[in-house]
Scaffold this motif. Structure first.
Motif: not given
Length: 152
Positions: A33-36, A38, A124, A126-128, A130-131, A147
């Protein structure tokens, strides 16, 4: 709780779909998982999920990767507007296969038309996410992000 179940369904569906539509050896790397934000590379496609699961999937890569993928799938490399069209259709194939997989689990899901994005873009909204990185032998790397929107 539903979001974690939905995340796993989409992740499983994505792994299944990519193996179904790409006739090449590949390595699907562990997801994280990653945060914005991207940072998109050169070309990508964004498709929305609607129904019991709402969210988005982004498939991102280099133009050379999508061109080589088209060459392996259809027998000829492509570029320009044809490459952009292929990228959108590849996204449709992947997202459609994900919907079929998720639907087999009695969850109603559909997709929106694809939006092809060309050029370096910072995403931008999204909060989280899946990558899921994928390396396709002889083709290159794709990044698949998805997302899931919060439940109401």
């Amino acid at each position: 709780m539903k979001n974690s179940i939905h995340n796993q369904l989409i992740l499983d569906g994505t792994s299944n779909a990519i193996r179904t539509i790409i006739p090449l050896n590949m390595n699907i790397h562990p997801s994280f998982f990653m945060n914005e934000p991207y940072n998109q590379q050169e070309i990508g496609v964004l498709i929305g999920f609607i129904g019991d699961i709402r969210g988005r999937i982004i498939i991102d890569g280099l133009q050379s990767t999508f061109s080589q993928l088209a060459a392996n799938m259809f027998g000829m490399p492509i570029e320009g507007e044809m490459l952009e069209s292929f990228t959108g259709e590849f996204g449709n194939m992947l997202a459609g296969n994900i919907c079929t997989y998720v639907g087999s689990q009695n969850i109603n899901i559909d997709i929106t038309p694809p939006t092809v994005m060309v050029g370096n873009t910072k995403l931008y909204g999204f909060e989280k996410a899946c990558h899921l990185p994928v390396t396709i032998d002889g083709v290159g790397e794709l990044t698949i992000l998805f997302t899931i929107d919060d439940e109401d």
